[in-house]
Design a protein around this motif. Sequence first.
Motif: not given
Length: 197
Positions: A83-89, A147-149
Amino acid sequence: MLPIYLASSSPRRKMLLEQLGLPFTVVPPDVEEEEHDGLPPRKLVEALAAKKARAVAPAISRGLVLAADTVVVFQDRVLGKPAGPREAAFMLSLLSGNEHEVYTGLAVMEKPSGRLVVTHECTRVRFRTLEEEEIARYVATGEPLDKAGAYAAQGLGAIFIAGIKGCYFNVVGLPLARLARVLREFGVDPLKCFLEK
């Protein structure tokens, strides 16, 4: 040969389909990729791929509609697009030093018959251990955000991958070997088409 329509706005899927040398037209599906709670990953990606194919099919009078959907799965947890940078990290920290699976659902629908073939591919991917600082730098590039994951095997995310068991192209978003087998069920042989050009 039947006309082929790619039901996807993904530049990665477009690039992979171009590798087969088959002419095709991109027709992005107008669908929401909502989660289907309770479905195992293989059924989830198959359902979403079929939904995309069905969304595009009414606009096609004759031909093959090709659709795909990819998710990353870590310890039975489906990781879609962050959903955003925090979730990506957070996703990258989960994958760090661990193995995960990448599932891609594949759906091919023939028009006007309506015949639909749906299948999936699963690939195991092992990440090396990542440092917090490099996760932050990678997220700052913006690459993982759609990107997924939260990573791109065909991009900068490749530097995190320690090993792959299965189809690499599946990790990118379109399992080409499986796709070629499905297309042959509809009378389309990529090698034969290439030689007849």
